[in-house]
Design an enzyme around this catalytic site. Structure first.
Site, PDB file in Angstrom:
ATOM      1  CB  CYS A   2      -0.874   0.087   1.151  1.00 20.58           C
ATOM      2  SG  CYS A   2      -1.820  -1.526   1.437  1.00 20.58           S
ATOM      3  NE  ARG A  27       4.237   2.042  -1.575  1.00 19.94           N
ATOM      4  CZ  ARG A  27       5.367   1.315  -1.337  1.00 19.94           C
ATOM      5  NH1 ARG A  27       6.623   1.567  -2.044  1.00 19.94           N
ATOM      6  NH2 ARG A  27       5.453   0.368  -0.248  1.00 19.94           N
ATOM      7  CD1 TRP A  76      -2.262  -4.734  -4.927  1.00 15.79           C
ATOM      8  CD2 TRP A  76      -1.653  -5.778  -3.393  1.00 15.79           C
ATOM      9  NE1 TRP A  76      -2.047  -5.950  -5.410  1.00 15.79           N
ATOM     10  CE2 TRP A  76      -1.932  -6.670  -4.377  1.00 15.79           C
ATOM     11  CE3 TRP A  76      -1.327  -6.473  -2.076  1.00 15.79           C
ATOM     12  CZ2 TRP A  76      -1.315  -8.071  -4.518  1.00 15.79           C
ATOM     13  CZ3 TRP A  76      -0.945  -7.922  -2.101  1.00 15.79           C
ATOM     14  CH2 TRP A  76      -0.967  -8.790  -3.243  1.00 15.79           C
ATOM     15  CG  ASN A 102       2.901  -1.210   3.088  1.00 15.82           C
ATOM     16  OD1 ASN A 102       2.250  -2.246   2.442  1.00 15.82           O
ATOM     17  ND2 ASN A 102       3.775  -0.830   2.484  1.00 15.82           N
ATOM     18  N   GLY A 103       1.362  -3.549   5.295  1.00 18.85           N
ATOM     19  CA  GLY A 103       2.145  -4.966   5.698  1.00 18.85           C
ATOM     20  C   GLY A 103       0.996  -5.865   6.129  1.00 18.85           C
ATOM     21  CD  GLU A 484      10.302  -8.772 -18.361  1.00 20.89           C
ATOM     22  OE1 GLU A 484      10.336  -9.538 -17.552  1.00 20.89           O
ATOM     23  OE2 GLU A 484       9.973  -7.647 -18.222  1.00 20.89           O
ATOM     24  CE  LYS A 488       6.795  -5.837 -18.257  1.00 22.89           C
ATOM     25  NZ  LYS A 488       7.648  -6.453 -17.318  1.00 22.89           N
ATOM     26  CD  GLU A 491       3.824  -7.132 -15.315  1.00 23.20           C
ATOM     27  OE1 GLU A 491       3.645  -6.985 -14.015  1.00 23.20           O
ATOM     28  OE2 GLU A 491       4.911  -6.685 -15.810  1.00 23.20           O
ATOM     29  CG  HIS A 507      10.235 -32.668 -24.819  1.00 25.78           C
ATOM     30  ND1 HIS A 507      10.547 -33.965 -25.294  1.00 25.78           N
ATOM     31  CD2 HIS A 507      11.423 -31.732 -25.286  1.00 25.78           C
ATOM     32  CE1 HIS A 507      11.820 -33.816 -25.930  1.00 25.78           C
ATOM     33  NE2 HIS A 507      12.141 -32.770 -25.939  1.00 25.78           N
ATOM     34  CE  LYS A 602       7.513  -0.206 -10.934  1.00 21.38           C
ATOM     35  NZ  LYS A 602       7.962  -0.917 -12.269  1.00 21.38           N
TER      36      LYS A 602
HETATM   37  C1  AGP Z   1       7.383  -6.512 -13.421  1.00 23.52           C
HETATM   38  O1  AGP Z   1       6.937  -6.047 -14.526  1.00 23.52           O
HETATM   39  C2  AGP Z   1       6.435  -6.815 -12.355  1.00 23.52           C
HETATM   40  N1  AGP Z   1       5.796  -5.549 -12.026  1.00 23.52           N
HETATM   41  C3  AGP Z   1       6.953  -7.619 -11.048  1.00 23.52           C
HETATM   42  O2  AGP Z   1       7.354  -8.606 -11.636  1.00 23.52           O
HETATM   43  C4  AGP Z   1       8.303  -7.073 -10.379  1.00 23.52           C
HETATM   44  O3  AGP Z   1       9.395  -6.892 -11.436  1.00 23.52           O
HETATM   45  C5  AGP Z   1       8.592  -7.617  -9.154  1.00 23.52           C
HETATM   46  O4  AGP Z   1       7.490  -7.320  -8.148  1.00 23.52           O
HETATM   47  C6  AGP Z   1      10.091  -7.402  -8.808  1.00 23.52           C
HETATM   48  O5  AGP Z   1       9.890  -5.889  -8.253  1.00 23.52           O
HETATM   49  P1  AGP Z   1      11.462  -5.484  -7.658  1.00 23.52           P
HETATM   50  O6  AGP Z   1      12.326  -5.250  -9.043  1.00 23.52           O
HETATM   51  O7  AGP Z   1      11.115  -3.884  -7.332  1.00 23.52           O
HETATM   52  O8  AGP Z   1      12.077  -6.252  -6.815  1.00 23.52           O
END
Ligand code: AGP
Length: 607
Positions: A2, A27, A76, A102-103, A484, A488, A491, A507, A602
């Site tokens: 959060c 966040r 969040w 937050n936590g 990767e 993208k 997500e 396989h 994020k």
């Molecule tokens: C990547 O597009 C995502 N938002 C997520 O996988 C991110 O890379 C992951 O949470 C790690 O975050 P960080 O690099 O801040 O540790």
């Protein structure tokens, strides 16, 4: 994950809180709220389900909301559904205490049953248990706010928290506590602020105090009193954040993600300027190089996109520095540590520097006394502060949840570091690797790709929009990029995409290929180009719609996206860019919120 803000001693508290929450919306963005007090007996609590824009409208619609002290939160959801009742701030039943958090409080159910069985609850959250507990201790044991706060904190076992609390009876005071979750105190002119990330308060101040785990702080407009977990006063000097507030603005871009994709060429140039001399000699702290040289094996640890950047880094360290390198997902490594070499060195890749899964590993690594390096984009972040060494990505704020420029920056910095280490150990391949020249070519190549983004929009429309499944395939370093690329697309457009080792498809997984299933192949490595082409053919023979993303020197007639030639080891820096843009346009043309995709945040500061 959060976002938390607070302010004391400024009559523009409402504006400061709302602006700060907007900067922290990356966040978490499922609900939000503020509590303000004007220190003359008036106070206001406004909460809403949804985005900060909805909170702003609700505040405007609520007559006379004003104050000089306040707290705010954008959520969040961890415990409890997305609803106004579960939005923060939570408050005690006598309307005295207000709390944002937050936590995760691991033992909140146990505390609720033991101490609060007779207390009615409005929400399903762990946070409300904490604020009701504070009130219970204050009233029943006649404790002042701070004593009740401290007593409650002492009962929170194994929890992660960044708390910001207000007491109606002390309306100019913010009570703060931090453990594992990020929180900073901003020291402004005549007033003080609190935030999860400096980004939220750069318009108010550039001077911040970092907080360590277990610390508790009492803040008034003219005083910040920090005490450690044992109650001893702590003196600490503020650090200065150089970032300017405008860097964190979208400008004319529709979404931060597109801006951040476009910034990648300049990020490459910035890294070259920062970490290479004009003759291309790496400028890396000698103590760091000595520590890495003393190691017999590197362990790269990261989550999500950072983990994917580590998969490319492995190739770079092994090829340029000839040092065995392992790459691990942080959440796995934290609880199932493999047998380590005799002299391990740990590299943490983390854009935010706050990822709880990665920080958990760093705590264990520190406890074991192993040396570590954190590569991050956030100055003074938790993992940056707690590792033995740290290097900054200098990529500028990355706001979009989908990481783009941080990924390419991590790979570029790994390349510089691998060259420095290889040269230090006399590897000819490292001496011959002109990383400055290569990063210049990469920047030019990236620019060429982003200048043709309309081509990628067309491909996204013709090729990905109609499908809810897609595959990216490749071998070796191309496989690393395919993971990767798939993340993208997943997500931000919610297409069920998989990154797959192209040789492995037959396989089993090839059973999923149907008519018109999109299969995108990365072909940037001479050694495996022919094999990946065959694997693409195998999927085409079963109805797939294939697309090739190819290094120029390997291109043949009919290839779809041709990438400029750079050293094969750095081709991921180019091949990922079309994948970033294909994901962007698929999401955009589906009408989705590219920067704030559902269910995500994020910075993932809970395990
Ligand atoms: C990547 O597009 C995502 N938002 C997520 O996988 C991110 O890379 C992951 O949470 C790690 O975050 P960080 O690099 O801040 O540790």
């Amino acid at each position: 994950m959060c976002g938390i803000v607070g302010v004391t001693g400024n009559d523009n508290a409402v504006k400061i809180l709302l602006n700060g929450l907007e900067k922290l919306e990356y966040r978490g963005y499922d609900s939000a709220g503020i509590y303000v007090n004007d220190q003359k007996g008036q106070d206001y609590l406004v909460k809403t389900k949804g985005r900060i824009s909805e909170l702003r409208s609700k505040v405007s619609a609520t007559a006379g909301v004003h104050g000089s002290t306040g707290i705010g939160h954008t959520r969040w959801a961890t415990h409890g559904v997305v609803s106004e009742a579960n939005a923060h701030p939570h408050f005690s039943n006598d309307d005295r205490f207000y709390l944002v958090h937050n936590g995760v409080i691991d033992n909140f159910q146990e505390l609720k049953a033991k101490y609060l069985s007779d207390v009615p609850f409005r929400s399903q959250t762990d946070t409300e248990v904490v604020v009701q507990l504070i009130d219970k201790f204050a009233v029943e044991e006649n404790l002042d706010a701070k004593a009740a706060f401290l007593k409650t904190l002492s009962l929170l076992k194994g929890s992660s928290y960044a708390f910001l609390m207000m007491d109606r009876e002390q309306p100019d005071t913010l009570f703060v506590a931090k453990n594992k979750s990020p929180l900073l105190i901003g020291v402004a002119d005549g007033f003080n602020v609190v935030c999860s990330d400096a980004l939220a308060m750069l318009k108010e101040t550039h001077d911040f105090l970092e907080l360590m785990d277990g610390e508790v702080v009492t803040i008034t407009p003219d005083k910040v009193a920090i005490q450690d977990a044992q109650g001893n006063p702590v003196e600490r000097k503020p650090f200065h954040v150089d970032m300017n507030a405008d860097e964190a603005d979208k400008g004319t871009y529709p979404f931060y993600m597109l801006k951040e994709v476009d910034e990648q060429p300049n990020v490459m140039r910035k890294l070259a300027q920062t970490y290479l001399s004009e003759h291309g000699v790496p400028q890396i702290d000698q103590k760091l190089l000595d520590a890495m040289q003393a190691a017999d094996r590197l362990y790269i640890v990261g989550a999500g996109t950072s983990y994917h950047a580590g998969l490319v880094g492995k190739r770079l360290f092994e090829k340029l520095a000839h040092i065995p390198t392992e790459v691990h997902v942080s959440s796995e490594f934290a609880y199932e540590q493999p047998m380590l070499s005799k002299k391990p060195f740990f590299i943490f890749l983390t854009q935010s520097g706050e990822t709880a899964d990665s920080r958990e590993v760093l705590v264990n690594v520190n406890d074991a006394g192993y040396p570590s390096l954190t590569i991050t984009n956030v100055q003074n972040s938790t993992l940056s502060r707690e590792a033995t060494y740290t290097l900054l990505l200098h990529a500028g704020p990355e706001i979009a949840v989908a990481s783009t420029k941080a990924y390419t920056a991590q790979i570029a910095l790994e390349a510089i570091l691998a060259k420095a280490l290889g040269e230090a150990t006399g590897q000819i391949v490292a001496q011959d690797f002109n990383v400055r020249q290569q990063l210049g070519l990469v920047a030019t190549g990236m620019q060429a790709i982003v200048d043709e983004k309309d081509k990628l929009e067309k491909i996204a429309n013709d090729y990905l929009m109609q499908s809810n499944r897609a595959f990216y395939i490749g071998r070796g370093i191309d496989h690393a990029v395919s993971l990767e690329a798939a993340l993208k697309l997943k997500e931000i457009s919610y297409v069920q995409a998989e990154g797959f080792a192209s040789g492995e498809l037959k396989h089993g997984t090839i059973a999923l290929i149907e008519k018109d299933t999109p299969v995108i192949g990365f072909i940037t490595q001479a050694k495996t180009a022919g094999l990946t082409r065959s694997n693409l053919q195998e999927t085409m023979a079963r109805g797939a719609k294939t697309l090739t993303i190819v290094r120029e020197g390997l291109a043949i007639d009919g290839d779809d996206l041709i990438l400029p030639d750079v050293d094969e080891m750095l081709m991921p820096l180019l091949s990922v860019v079309p994948a970033q843009l294909l994901a962007y346009y698929t999401s955009l043309n589906k009408g989705l919120d590219v920067d704030k995709p559902r269910n995500l945040a994020k910075s993932v500061t809970v395990e």
